[in-house]
Design a protein around this motif. Structure first.
Motif, PDB file in Angstrom:
ATOM      1  N   GLU A  81       2.633  12.039  20.625  1.00  0.00           N
ATOM      2  CA  GLU A  81       3.600  12.663  19.717  1.00  0.00           C
ATOM      3  C   GLU A  81       3.520  12.174  18.277  1.00  0.00           C
ATOM      4  N   ARG A  82       3.117  10.906  18.066  1.00  0.00           N
ATOM      5  CA  ARG A  82       3.278  10.320  16.733  1.00  0.00           C
ATOM      6  C   ARG A  82       2.054   9.518  16.274  1.00  0.00           C
ATOM      7  N   LEU A  83       0.851   9.874  16.728  1.00  0.00           N
ATOM      8  CA  LEU A  83      -0.304   9.028  16.428  1.00  0.00           C
ATOM      9  C   LEU A  83      -0.586   8.959  14.929  1.00  0.00           C
ATOM     10  N   TRP A  84      -0.387  10.050  14.192  1.00  0.00           N
ATOM     11  CA  TRP A  84      -0.635   9.993  12.747  1.00  0.00           C
ATOM     12  C   TRP A  84       0.327   9.011  12.072  1.00  0.00           C
ATOM     13  N   GLN A  85       1.594   9.093  12.409  1.00  0.00           N
ATOM     14  CA  GLN A  85       2.570   8.157  11.871  1.00  0.00           C
ATOM     15  C   GLN A  85       2.186   6.717  12.207  1.00  0.00           C
ATOM     16  N   MET A  86       1.768   6.492  13.440  1.00  0.00           N
ATOM     17  CA  MET A  86       1.338   5.159  13.858  1.00  0.00           C
ATOM     18  C   MET A  86       0.109   4.710  13.084  1.00  0.00           C
ATOM     19  N   GLU A  87      -0.808   5.626  12.841  1.00  0.00           N
ATOM     20  CA  GLU A  87      -2.034   5.282  12.125  1.00  0.00           C
ATOM     21  C   GLU A  87      -1.732   4.889  10.682  1.00  0.00           C
ATOM     22  N   VAL A  88      -0.857   5.652  10.025  1.00  0.00           N
ATOM     23  CA  VAL A  88      -0.502   5.329   8.644  1.00  0.00           C
ATOM     24  C   VAL A  88       0.189   3.973   8.578  1.00  0.00           C
ATOM     25  N   ASN A  89       1.113   3.712   9.508  1.00  0.00           N
ATOM     26  CA  ASN A  89       1.824   2.425   9.503  1.00  0.00           C
ATOM     27  C   ASN A  89       0.864   1.271   9.785  1.00  0.00           C
ATOM     28  N   ARG A  90      -0.027   1.478  10.757  1.00  0.00           N
ATOM     29  CA  ARG A  90      -0.978   0.408  11.070  1.00  0.00           C
ATOM     30  C   ARG A  90      -1.869   0.104   9.869  1.00  0.00           C
ATOM     31  N   MET A  91      -2.400   1.147   9.229  1.00  0.00           N
ATOM     32  CA  MET A  91      -3.295   0.918   8.096  1.00  0.00           C
ATOM     33  C   MET A  91      -2.532   0.375   6.888  1.00  0.00           C
ATOM     34  N   ALA A  92      -1.247   0.722   6.779  1.00  0.00           N
ATOM     35  CA  ALA A  92      -0.425   0.101   5.728  1.00  0.00           C
ATOM     36  C   ALA A  92      -0.315  -1.389   5.983  1.00  0.00           C
ATOM     37  N   GLY A  93      -0.049  -1.777   7.238  1.00  0.00           N
ATOM     38  CA  GLY A  93       0.071  -3.186   7.577  1.00  0.00           C
ATOM     39  C   GLY A  93      -1.225  -3.949   7.457  1.00  0.00           C
ATOM     40  N   GLN A  94      -2.349  -3.246   7.591  1.00  0.00           N
ATOM     41  CA  GLN A  94      -3.657  -3.881   7.442  1.00  0.00           C
ATOM     42  C   GLN A  94      -4.112  -3.906   5.985  1.00  0.00           C
ATOM     43  N   GLY A  95      -3.383  -3.216   5.105  1.00  0.00           N
ATOM     44  CA  GLY A  95      -3.829  -3.109   3.713  1.00  0.00           C
ATOM     45  C   GLY A  95      -5.057  -2.234   3.576  1.00  0.00           C
ATOM     46  N   ARG A  96      -5.080  -1.122   4.310  1.00  0.00           N
ATOM     47  CA  ARG A  96      -6.256  -0.240   4.327  1.00  0.00           C
ATOM     48  C   ARG A  96      -5.896   1.216   4.026  1.00  0.00           C
ATOM     49  N   LEU A  97      -4.770   1.463   3.398  1.00  0.00           N
ATOM     50  CA  LEU A  97      -4.369   2.846   3.126  1.00  0.00           C
ATOM     51  C   LEU A  97      -5.373   3.575   2.238  1.00  0.00           C
ATOM     52  N   SER A  98      -6.056   2.840   1.379  1.00  0.00           N
ATOM     53  CA  SER A  98      -6.999   3.489   0.459  1.00  0.00           C
ATOM     54  C   SER A  98      -8.185   4.093   1.189  1.00  0.00           C
ATOM     55  N   GLU A  99      -8.435   3.638   2.401  1.00  0.00           N
ATOM     56  CA  GLU A  99      -9.478   4.272   3.208  1.00  0.00           C
ATOM     57  C   GLU A  99      -9.058   5.672   3.642  1.00  0.00           C
ATOM     58  N   LEU A 100      -7.754   5.902   3.670  1.00  0.00           N
ATOM     59  CA  LEU A 100      -7.222   7.223   4.011  1.00  0.00           C
ATOM     60  C   LEU A 100      -6.962   8.075   2.776  1.00  0.00           C
ATOM     61  N   PHE A 101      -6.328   7.467   1.766  1.00  0.00           N
ATOM     62  CA  PHE A 101      -5.747   8.237   0.677  1.00  0.00           C
ATOM     63  C   PHE A 101      -6.429   8.046  -0.674  1.00  0.00           C
ATOM     64  N   GLY A 102      -7.453   7.207  -0.755  1.00  0.00           N
ATOM     65  CA  GLY A 102      -8.143   7.034  -2.021  1.00  0.00           C
ATOM     66  C   GLY A 102      -7.454   6.069  -2.961  1.00  0.00           C
ATOM     67  N   ASP A 103      -7.697   6.237  -4.264  1.00  0.00           N
ATOM     68  CA  ASP A 103      -7.294   5.212  -5.234  1.00  0.00           C
ATOM     69  C   ASP A 103      -5.790   5.158  -5.503  1.00  0.00           C
ATOM     70  N   LYS A 104      -5.013   6.135  -5.019  1.00  0.00           N
ATOM     71  CA  LYS A 104      -3.567   6.118  -5.270  1.00  0.00           C
ATOM     72  C   LYS A 104      -2.865   4.944  -4.593  1.00  0.00           C
ATOM     73  N   THR A 105      -3.483   4.400  -3.558  1.00  0.00           N
ATOM     74  CA  THR A 105      -2.812   3.333  -2.792  1.00  0.00           C
ATOM     75  C   THR A 105      -3.500   1.982  -2.947  1.00  0.00           C
ATOM     76  N   ILE A 106      -4.382   1.842  -3.924  1.00  0.00           N
ATOM     77  CA  ILE A 106      -5.092   0.571  -4.098  1.00  0.00           C
ATOM     78  C   ILE A 106      -4.115  -0.580  -4.338  1.00  0.00           C
ATOM     79  N   PHE A 107      -3.102  -0.343  -5.171  1.00  0.00           N
ATOM     80  CA  PHE A 107      -2.188  -1.439  -5.510  1.00  0.00           C
ATOM     81  C   PHE A 107      -1.304  -1.817  -4.318  1.00  0.00           C
ATOM     82  N   THR A 108      -0.966  -0.831  -3.485  1.00  0.00           N
ATOM     83  CA  THR A 108      -0.238  -1.143  -2.255  1.00  0.00           C
ATOM     84  C   THR A 108      -1.100  -2.004  -1.345  1.00  0.00           C
ATOM     85  N   ASP A 109      -2.342  -1.609  -1.174  1.00  0.00           N
ATOM     86  CA  ASP A 109      -3.250  -2.399  -0.338  1.00  0.00           C
ATOM     87  C   ASP A 109      -3.451  -3.800  -0.909  1.00  0.00           C
ATOM     88  N   ARG A 110      -3.539  -3.891  -2.221  1.00  0.00           N
ATOM     89  CA  ARG A 110      -3.766  -5.200  -2.834  1.00  0.00           C
ATOM     90  C   ARG A 110      -2.575  -6.120  -2.591  1.00  0.00           C
TER      91      ARG A 110
END
Length: 819
Positions: A81-110
């Motif tokens: 039911e929620r794998l995309w939501q889980m994937e975004v949260n997991r990659m946020a916690g890993q500091g890897r959102l930029s692998e999904l969304f590009g340069d807009k999330t570099i500072f969040t990952d940093r």
């Protein structure tokens, strides 16, 4: 010419139908990614069969013979039911959102990589006992079983986001589960920003009294005077370096996971209810999203003797817990305590060696680690992560820090959420077995972060509260007391251990038979330990006291009305002051003044008055403070009623109302009159000049923003979930906006994420609702079907009796062990 005509006809009659057919087939292929309600699957690690029955509201009733098997099935359902939501949260916690969304999330990952959030999750896995690790591993196997499963015939296995972005999920691990929970600490952590604000105010030359005007303590708190931070930290004076605001805006995407939390909860003893048994209410306030942060579920373990044990409530996709809800004998609800568990330390760099920083024992080397952030469609970003004895070094430009800190210094962070022995999940895994309020209070010892004020009730009629969590103790000589960054080279400001579990706040069966918390102060002057000086303003708590503390013969219905109460007692205190200051003036719109003078302070979505007042408040804050705060103003721009009453009162620490950018000496009446004109002009632009069409709900709607398609037109119209909402920033039916959001500063980005109401006379009569729907797939009919019910303060029941949820069920999945 004939050839051209023939070619055009061929295009019309051949290519266009082909394109239409391809679009239809593509739609069908994506639509088939919706999880079927019925199915069979073999899971190799199951010990016995498990059934997953989805009721008419798409709530799964998961039944098996062991906790491990049920949690494995929950992992499978979450992934369905929620794998995309889980994937975004997991990659946020890993500091890897930029692998999904590009340069807009570099500072969040940093930021996330700088603080080492995932490393602390990995260390915490090693700190778990074998039995709890086994349960987590079972849950993870369920997730991975879905990832390994075959795709449907002519259809996508994964929701449209995976397809559109061309992303495939990796297998899950136990550390991914722990970091998903740690993200809750990130989203509920407010102290770091309070500290940064006080640093900015001090750097702007403000004294203790002026800072207290901006961030006043709640009534009854008597913090020591804040030391002169310019002297204590060696801050510069004069003009702030240019670019502070631009640096701060770079971290805008971080706000999506750092939206501060608030909540209401209360519990009423049986002497005050119609049934003679307790009623418990809970509505946590978090950032709104699509899908909702929560997923409702009923988990059941059947025993050999025919009995069963049950957990019912909201789960967090990515974690094997019912975080808020009830078992067979106990119900509970959380609010964020807001304890001060973060301290920023200013670390002086050795001028002779930039690889060292000053400590009480002399200069010591930074710990260093090279970090690489991979960026979709861009170059890899490399940086060096530094760690001090206090904790990780924050990015230099985080919240514009480098523009306010002294030269030759960096900021490090101590934070309980970064503990490598975080066993919070172990406390959650015990929820199956608590039989009483005392069991619950004695069973939260492993709870580390984020500290929560938990109200509890049991079927025997007991009620109570406990606030578990790891809270640092500070030296009595430490006069900063966590309110602002501290000198890292002075051991006075180091933490001195943690409050013992036995001495954390708790209450059992109070004499007046009622308890409530709402993020404001939960202890009185007799409590021996320091928790924080940054409690929430007490407006919601005072409203709960008015509606709940004095009432008897209470019912589920009366408490549901309290949860949906849209009366704003903060505005009831502030508006008369503002009206008095513009009374008799000829330069204000008298029609609006008349309307506001007759307002009963109910922020009903169908009415105009809450729209008018919030617009006026927004512009008043800008007119009053923008000249004083400069680049620091946007990060402070929200409703601060306690503070504003001080600014408009008879003895402010400075003349806040006078605009220092003009030669005139403006009064507060002058500024408020100008602000009302600004507000009307702004509303004219947003809604047109016909005021008969103005109403609160037109702009104040719950904004369930999808990640990332809320930023992509026209996909935002499909993936976002919006609904007009009553309430406001200080009402019990809470809906907080972002005044800095120029696209719509009134839409609700933060509010009631779930409502639970528990009847201890018959727990199956308890009710639940979350903000969107059960499915995270936009093609599902259950993607947004809760939204209007939520807005109308309606709810559903989730009974544990199988006969009670048979009617209208959507289907049954049967998971079977491998031979």
């Amino acid at each position: 010419m004939r050839r051209i005509i023939k070619g055009l006809l061929w295009i019309v009659f051949s290519l266009i139908p082909i394109a239409l057919l391809a679009s239809v087939l593509g739609y069908v292929w994506l639509a088939r990614s919706v999880a079927p309600a019925t199915g069979d699957m073999v899971l190799a690690d199951l010990s016995a069969p498990v059934t997953i029955t989805r009721d008419k509201n798409a709530v799964p009733h998961i039944s098996g013979n062991s906790v491990d098997d049920v949690l494995m099935a929950l992992g499978f359902v979450h992934a369905q039911e929620r794998l995309w939501q889980m994937e975004v949260n997991r990659m946020a916690g890993q500091g890897r959102l930029s692998e999904l969304f590009g340069d807009k999330t570099i500072f969040t990952d940093r930021f996330i990589r700088s603080i080492g959030l995932y490393e602390s999750a990995e260390s915490s896995v090693a700190a778990l006992n074998d039995a709890d690790r086994k349960k987590i591993d079972s849950y993870v196997r369920g997730i991975n079983a879905f990832i390994d499963s075959a795709a449907p015939v002519f259809g996508s296995k994964y929701s449209p986001e995976f397809v559109i972005l061309g992303h495939s999920p990796e297998k899950w691990t136990a550390a991914d589960v722990i970091v998903t929970l740690k993200l809750m600490s990130v989203s509920l952590a407010a102290n770091i920003d309070d500290e940064v604000l006080r640093l900015k105010f001090a750097r702007l030359g403000m004294n203790d009294a002026e800072i207290a005007d901006l961030q006043p303590p709640v009534a009854g708190d008597t913090p020591p005077p804040l030391p002169d931070l310019r002297q204590a930290l060696g801050l510069s004076s004069g003009t702030i370096k240019t670019g502070a605001l631009e640096a701060e805006r770079q971290f805008a995407s971080l706000n999506e996971i750092m939206s501060t939390g608030a909540s209401n909860n209360w519990v009423i003893g049986g002497t005050r209810t119609e049934t003679g048994k307790p009623i418990l209410a809970n509505d946590p306030h978090l950032g709104l999203s699509a899908p909702a942060i929560w997923y409702l579920a009923h988990l059941q373990v059947k025993n050999a003797d025919g009995s069963s044990k049950n957990l019912v409530g909201v789960t967090l996709p990515g974690a094997p817990l019912v975080l808020l809800g009830r078992n067979d004998r106990v119900a509970w609800g959380f609010t964020n305590t807001g304890s001060d568990v973060q301290d920023i330390f200013v670390e002086r760099i050795n001028p002779a060696n930039p690889n060292e920083y000053q400590t009480p024992e002399g200069f010591q080397p930074f710990e260093k680690k090279s970090v690489a952030i991979r960026v979709k469609g861009g170059d890899t970003v490399n940086f060096e992560r530094l760690v001090t004895r206090h904790g990780p070094v924050l990015p230099a430009d985080y919240r514009g820090l480098d523009h306010y800190l002294p030269e030759g210094a960096v900021a490090s962070l101590s934070w309980t959420a970064l503990a490598g022995d975080d066993t919070t999940i172990s406390a959650g895994l015990k929820l199956w077995d608590f039989a009483s309020v005392l069991d619950y209070q004695n069973g939260m010892r492993e709870f580390v972060t984020p500290m929560q004020s938990i109200v509890i009730a049991d079927v025997d009629g007991n009620i109570g509260m406990i606030a578990p969590g790891r809270v640092p103790m500070r030296d009595p000589a430490n006069q900063i007391m966590g309110r602002a960054p501290s000198p890292g080279w002075d051991a006075t400001y180091d933490w001195k251990g943690f409050i013992p579990y036995e001495e954390l706040p708790r209450v059992y069966n109070p004499a007046d038979s009622v308890l409530a918390t709402a993020n404001t102060k939960i202890v009185d002057s007799s409590y021996p330990h320091f928790l924080t000086f940054d409690w929430d303003e007490p407006w919601r708590f005072e409203r709960i006291k008015t509606l709940v503390y004095g009432a008897n013969q209470q019912t589920m219905g009366t408490n549901r009305k309290v949860q949906g109460d849209a009366y704003d007692n903060a505005y009831a205190a502030l508006l008369p002051v503002m009206l008095k200051l513009v009374e008799g003036r000829g330069d204000v719109d008298q029609g609006i003044i008349t309307q506001l003078s007759g307002w009963d302070f109910v922020e009903d979505r169908a009415r105009i008055e809450p729209l008018l007042f919030n617009a006026w408040l927004r512009m008043a804050m800008k007119r009053i403070l923008e000249d004083d705060l400069g680049d620091a103003f946007p990060s402070f721009w929200q409703g601060h009623v306690d503070a504003m009453l001080r600014w408009l009162g008879p003895t402010p620490a400075r003349n806040w109302c006078d605009d220092g950018r003009t030669p005139e000496k403006e009064s507060c009446g002058d500024i408020l009159a100008l602000a009302l004109g600004d507000a009307v002009k702004d509303l004219d632009t947003r809604m047109g000049s016909d005021r008969s069409k103005w109403n609160w709900g037109a702009l104040h709607y719950a904004y369930g923003a999808h990640r990332p398609f809320s930023q992509v037109s026209p996909l935002d119209r499909l993936f976002n979930v919006t609904v007009p909402a009553s309430g406001g920033a200080f009402s019990l039916d809470r809906g907080k906006s972002s005044f800095t959001d120029e696209s719509n500063p009134y839409r609700v980005t933060h509010g009631t994420s779930y409502r639970g109401l528990f009847d201890l006379a018959s727990l199956d009569r308890s009710t639940y609702i979350q903000t969107t729907g059960q499915s995270g797939n936009v093609f599902s009919s259950n993607y947004r079907d809760f939204a209007q019910k939520w807005a109308d303060t309606e709810a559903i029941t989730i009974p544990t009796d199988e006969k009670a949820y048979e009617e209208g069920l959507l289907g049954v999945w049967r998971l079977k062990p491998k031979n």
